[in-house]
Design an enzyme around this catalytic site. Structure first.
Site, PDB file in Angstrom:
ATOM      1  N   GLY A 692       0.833  -1.202   0.000  1.00  0.00           N
ATOM      2  CA  GLY A 692       0.000   0.000   0.000  1.00  0.00           C
ATOM      3  C   GLY A 692       0.856   1.236   0.000  1.00  0.00           C
ATOM      4  CB  SER A 696       2.040   9.370   5.914  1.00  0.00           C
ATOM      5  OG  SER A 696       1.375   8.154   6.055  1.00  0.00           O
ATOM      6  N   GLY A 697       3.392   7.478   3.501  1.00  0.00           N
ATOM      7  CA  GLY A 697       4.475   6.554   3.251  1.00  0.00           C
ATOM      8  C   GLY A 697       4.002   5.247   2.658  1.00  0.00           C
ATOM      9  CE  LYS A 698       7.470   3.638  -2.135  1.00  0.00           C
ATOM     10  NZ  LYS A 698       8.727   3.258  -2.766  1.00  0.00           N
ATOM     11  CB  VAL A 699       1.815  -0.181   4.019  1.00  0.00           C
ATOM     12  CG1 VAL A 699       1.604  -1.287   5.029  1.00  0.00           C
ATOM     13  CG2 VAL A 699       1.290   1.127   4.562  1.00  0.00           C
ATOM     14  CE  LYS A 713       1.732   5.079   8.469  1.00  0.00           C
ATOM     15  NZ  LYS A 713       0.327   5.407   8.669  1.00  0.00           N
ATOM     16  CG  ASP A 821      -7.992  10.552   7.817  1.00  0.00           C
ATOM     17  OD1 ASP A 821      -8.990  10.839   7.110  1.00  0.00           O
ATOM     18  OD2 ASP A 821      -6.892  10.265   7.341  1.00  0.00           O
TER      19      ASP A 821
END
Ligand SMILES: *[C@@H]1O[C@H](CO)[C@@H](O)[C@H](O)[C@H]1NC(C)=O
Ligand SMILES: *[C@@H]1O[C@H](CO)[C@@H](O)[C@H](O)[C@H]1NC(C)=O
Ligand SMILES: *[C@@H]1O[C@H](CO)[C@@H](O)[C@H](O)[C@H]1NC(C)=O
Length: 978
Positions: A692, A696-699, A713, A821
């Site tokens: 994913g 905010s970043g990659k998982v 993450k 969120d």
């Protein structure tokens, strides 16, 4: 002389001492208030003028004294104060008025509150007060006003409440009161206003004793789980101005003797109950009545003329089984601005004078059997906004003077027998955003005046007899999202200006008589989802640029005269529908389309190569030459790329080694007992393991040596650095990483994703979570994968799980947490499709509010999920989470994403409301669901979704209540555990 001076100095000293003494000694009441201040958390500086250098507190913020400098009132509303209820206040002997509304008081109310014995006015509304209502409250003998609305009070209304001797206003709305609506309240005969709305009471009959409240002016009992009929004793409530019993399960007839006694009544709200029988007579006494709403019941019979003769402002009787005529007399009311009668069996024509005598704003008579013409005077007073007459048998044409109705916003005339030309200026009304003339017999041209329709977002004129060419002015409508004109007799060229409409999502011009080609520049329609021009006489090449339309998924060019080759670029599109049949296309079918799925897409193009036709051989040889040249160049390019990538890899590898060194030596923080070594993790952060990518970043998915799988993450370096800078809040504003670690590290709940450990260094920030094999709810509902169909019991279970997670955050976590969120992409599913809340990057610990107003002004949340009140208040509040959760519920029920071209100009909540109103529940529910079998459950869940997305935060139920309702449903849903 010297003596005199000494005496003088001595006296001066004495005087100064005395003076200082006075100014230093804060009186006892001031000291009490100081200790109140110490017991609460306040925003910095808010009570800074509560200074102990004053002699009395009388000049302090919020404080008022009487002439003897004794505090009589303390008003600290909306001050972001938090902490326990400050019982010390009750030591102020003269305190008669106390308001701490809209703060964060989060304790229960002590029994000793009765020591505030001079209180006449007590307002603690909109706090987080928990626990039961103290039975001692009624010992406050002077109390006239008591407002505890919008807290978390639970349990029963104490029987002692009947003993209030002077109480005039009692407001307990929007709590968790779960006893019954108590008859004891009938003893508070001084009561003028009783508001118990929005509490999860046990099913209760309306207590007949309430009929003893002969001074009552306002009775507001919306959504209190009331059952049974309205008691006869209510006919004594002759001072009642406002009677609101909406959204209960009340039954029975509306008794004429009861109605006719409500001589002072201004407003009656009975909608969403199960009242039956005819609307009674006896209205003529109710000369003050302005608003009557008995929509969504099971009322039969006709609309009483007597009711319509009153000077009503608003008459809502939609969704009943009323029949007969709409009384002409309703048009005589000088106040009428709203008339909603949709979903009945009304016949006859609309009152011909409607709108002549009043500033009519809204008329909706959809889904009846009305005939006759549209009345001429509807916009006579220049106020008409909604003209909604769908699905009747109206005939005649649109009155010419409606062309001057500049207030009009929504026009829906679909499904009637209207005919004739549309008044030219009607096309160009500046505020209309929805113009729906679908399925009538209108004729004539679309007027050039349409350039004036600057707000038009949906133009649906399908299935009429419009002719002539489409005016080029259509291209100036930059709000237009849908243009549906199929099934008319439109001719002339495909208007080239259409490519200027940047917002355009759907264009359906099929079944007309258009000629010419598809205009140049079509690739600028970046939002175009559907392009349907089937069954015209269009010709020329299919423009290559169509392949560059980023979101096109429906393309129908069939039954035209398109020629030339099929552009290979069409392979770029993610098409659900491709129909190029019955044209004059030639050449090859692009390889991606050369399979069974697209078999019908290319029929009826005799020049097109297919496997079983030999037509293309002469072209073929040419192709082979080109092909071998291409092959050679590909080899050369591939070779160069290979060398480059080796170089790049070596370069990266060095960097990676450095990075690994960095991360492995620094400290990891574990939040749980771990069955693996943290150090294995960094080795597995490869591109191939990415599952994913977020803002905010990659998982990454990482399988560890012990067989366990975790999700990791990795925050972008840029992300967390930028965030620090851009917030500009200095130390008080934490970055997303720290917030997530702080909040999630401490939580253990079955419906919240577990954070195993984290690594925090300058160059790398990693979070290690439990792995959720079924991905996010958002992907499952709206993604391309569609691997697994979520059936209704699964969706219901997911809703409950997510609700329990959120309820834990709001109610059980200490301190409470607002997620900020909530969205379907942040709800993850484990191997059994159990749901867990994730991503706490912007979560807010409610207590942290006190740290500063500036930290609250950062808007968080995702598009489509943000509660409407964000527009006017930035108060961080769990009610906005509840709104977002409501959107998730609506996604589960409708299967639709929160924002989508299909929803037109609306968000999902708006779309559901209007579609429900106008087309009924079947249009709303996801067609993939078994809606006959689970009808009841689906309706209930939809109700919850709608309640949660109420525009007014106060109308949204707490998560605890949502959980209760969902639990009930799960318990009664068939096959829930299968
Ligand atoms: C309150 O302030 C006013 C002016 O600032 C002053 O005249 C007055 O004496 C003060 N009253 C008390 C009770 O301190
Ligand atoms: C009412 O709610 C409270 C708090 O949630 C709970 O402890 C109590 O059992 C409930 N009572 C009833 C009658 O449901
Ligand atoms: C209040 O109403 C109830 C039932 O309607 C009646 O029995 C009772 O006598 C009334 N009480 C008073 C004090 O009027």
């Amino acid at each position: 002389m010297q003596l005199k001076t000494s005496v003088f100095l001595f006296l001066l000293l004495l005087y100064t001492l005395h003076f200082n003494y006075i100014s230093l000694a804060l009186n006892q009441e001031g000291l009490y208030l100081q200790s109140v201040r110490l017991s609460l958390s306040e925003p910095p500086g808010f009570l800074s003028d509560w200074s102990d250098r004053d002699a009395t507190p009388c000049n302090w913020t919020g404080v008022t004294c009487n002439r003897r400098y004794s505090v009589v009132s303390l008003i600290l509303s909306g001050a972001s104060l938090s902490g326990s209820f400050p019982i010390t206040l009750c030591r102020l002997p003269s305190l008669s008025k106390l308001s701490l509304s809209s703060n964060s008081i989060n304790s229960s109310l002590p029994l000793s509150i009765s020591s505030c014995r001079n209180l006449t006015y007590l307002d603690l509304s909109q706090n987080f007060i928990v626990g039961p209502l103290p039975s001692t409250l009624s010992d406050l003998h002077f109390l006239r006003y008591l407002n505890l609305e919008g807290n978390y009070l639970s349990g029963a209304i104490p029987a002692t409440f009947g003993l209030f001797p002077q109480l005039e206003v009692l407001v307990l709305a929007d709590n968790l009161l779960n006893g019954t609506v108590s008859g004891a309240l009938g003893n508070i005969t001084s009561l003028k206003k009783l508001v118990l709305a929005y509490n999860p009471f046990l099913p209760t009959h309306l207590p007949p004793e309430l009929g003893n409240l002969t001074n009552l002016e306002e009775l507001w009992l919306t959504d209190c789980h009331l059952v049974g009929p309205i008691p006869h004793t209510f006919n004594t409530l002759s001072r009642l101005k406002n009677l609101d019993l909406a959204t209960n399960r009340l039954t029975g007839l509306l008794i004429p003797t009861l109605i006719s006694q409500l001589k002072s009544i201004v407003q009656i709200e009975l909608y969403n109950n199960s009242f039956t029988g005819n609307l009674p007579g006896g209205w003529s006494n109710l000369t003050e009545l302005r608003r009557f709403d008995a929509s969504m019941n099971e009322l039969t019979g006709t609309i009483p003329n007597e009711l319509c003769e009153l000077p009503l402002e608003s008459l809502n009787l939609f969704e009943n089984q009323l029949e007969g005529l709409i009384p002409e007399s309703i048009a005589n009311s000088p106040n009428l601005h709203e008339l909603k009668l949709f979903g009945n069996r009304l016949v006859g024509s609309l009152p011909s004078q409607l709108g002549k005598n009043s500033a009519l704003q809204i008329i909706d008579v959809t889904n009846n059997n009305l005939s006759g013409e549209i009345p001429q005077f509807l916009c006579q007073n220049g106020a008409l906004e909604d003209l909604v007459l769908l699905n009747n048998a109206l005939s005649g044409s649109i009155p010419v003077n409606l062309g001057k109705c500049h207030t009009l916003q929504r026009v829906r005339l679909q499904g009637n027998r209207l005919y004739g030309e549309i008044p030219a200026q009607f096309w160009g009304l500046p505020n209309v955003y929805l113009l729906d003339l679908y399925e009538n017999e209108f004729s004539g041209n679309i007027s050039h005046f349409i350039y004036g329709a600057k707000n038009l977002s949906t133009l649906a004129i399908s299935k009429n007899k419009f002719s002539g060419s489409i005016p080029s002015e259509i291209g100036s409508l930059d709000q237009l999202v849908e243009f549906l004109a199929d099934g008319n007799e439109l001719s002339g060229e495909f208007p080239s200006t259409i490519v200027n409409i940047e917002q355009l999502g759907r264009l359906d011009l099929s079944n007309n008589d258009l000629s010419g080609g598809i205009p140049k520049g079509i690739q600028s329609l970046k939002q175009l989802n559907e392009l349907n021009v089937a069954n015209n006489r269009l010709s020329g090449d299919i423009p290559v640029e169509i392949g560059n339309l980023p979101v096109l998924n429906y393309l129908d060019l069939s039954h035209n005269n398109f020629s030339g080759e099929i552009p290979v670029s069409l392979q770029n599109l993610k098409l659900n529908k491709l129909n190029l049949s019955s044209n004059c296309l030639s050449g090859d079918i692009p390889p991606l389309f050369a399979n069974e799925v697209y078999r019908d897409s290319f029929l009826g193009n005799p020049g097109l190569c297919t496997n079983d036709s030999g037509i293309c051989n002469h072209k073929g040889r040419n192709k082979i030459r080109v092909f071998s040249w291409a092959l050679r160049s590909i080899f050369v390019i591939a070779g160069v790329m290979f060398l480059l990538s080796i170089a790049w890899f070596l370069f990266k590898y060095k960097k990676l080694k450095k990075l690994n060194k960095n991360t492995t030596i620094t400290k990891w923080t574990s939040f749980h007992k771990l069955g693996f070594s943290e150090f294995e993790i960094t080795d597995s952060l490869k591109e191939a393991n990415v599952i994913g990518r977020g803002a905010s970043g990659k998982v990454y998915k990482v399988v560890l040596s012990n067989g366990e799988t975790v999700a990791v993450k990795k925050l972008h370096e840029r992300h967390y650095k930028d965030e620090n800078n851009s917030n500009g809040g200095g130390d008080s504003v934490k970055d997303a990483f720290e917030v997530e670690v702080d909040t999630l590290g401490k939580i253990r709940h079955k419906n919240i994703v577990r954070l195993w450990c984290c690594c925090n260094t300058e160059s790398c920030k990693l979070l290690v979570y439990e792995y959720m094999p079924n991905g996010s709810l958002g992907d499952l509902l709206h993604g391309n994968s569609k691997c697994k169909l979520l059936d209704w019991p699964m969706r219901l279970r997911i809703a409950l799980d997510a609700a329990e997670g959120l309820s834990y955050l709001h109610h059980d976590s200490v301190p409470p947490i607002v997620h900020r969120d909530v969205k379907s992409n942040n709800i993850l599913l484990d191997e059994d499709f159990g749901a867990k809340i994730s991503d706490f990057g912007v979560a807010k610990v409610v207590k942290a509010v006190k740290k500063g107003v500036e930290s609250m002004s950062v808007i968080a949340g995702s598009c489509g999920y943000i509660a409407p009140e964000y527009a006017y208040t930035l108060r961080v509040n769990e009610k906005s989470d509840i709104y977002s959760f409501g959107i998730v519920i609506l996604e589960l029920v409708t299967g639709k994403p929160p924002i989508d071209g299909e929803l037109g100009d609306k968000d999902l909540a708006g779309w559901v409301c209007t579609t429900l109103d106008q087309k009924g529940i079947n249009e709303v529910v996801d067609p993939k669901l078994d809606s006959t079998r689970f009808k009841r459950e689906i309706c209930r869940v939809l109700d919850i979704g709608l309640l949660c997305t109420s525009t007014l935060p106060i109308n949204r139920p707490s998560m605890r209540r949502v959980v209760n309702t969902l639990q009930e449903l799960v318990a009664t849903t068939p096959l829930m555990d299968a």
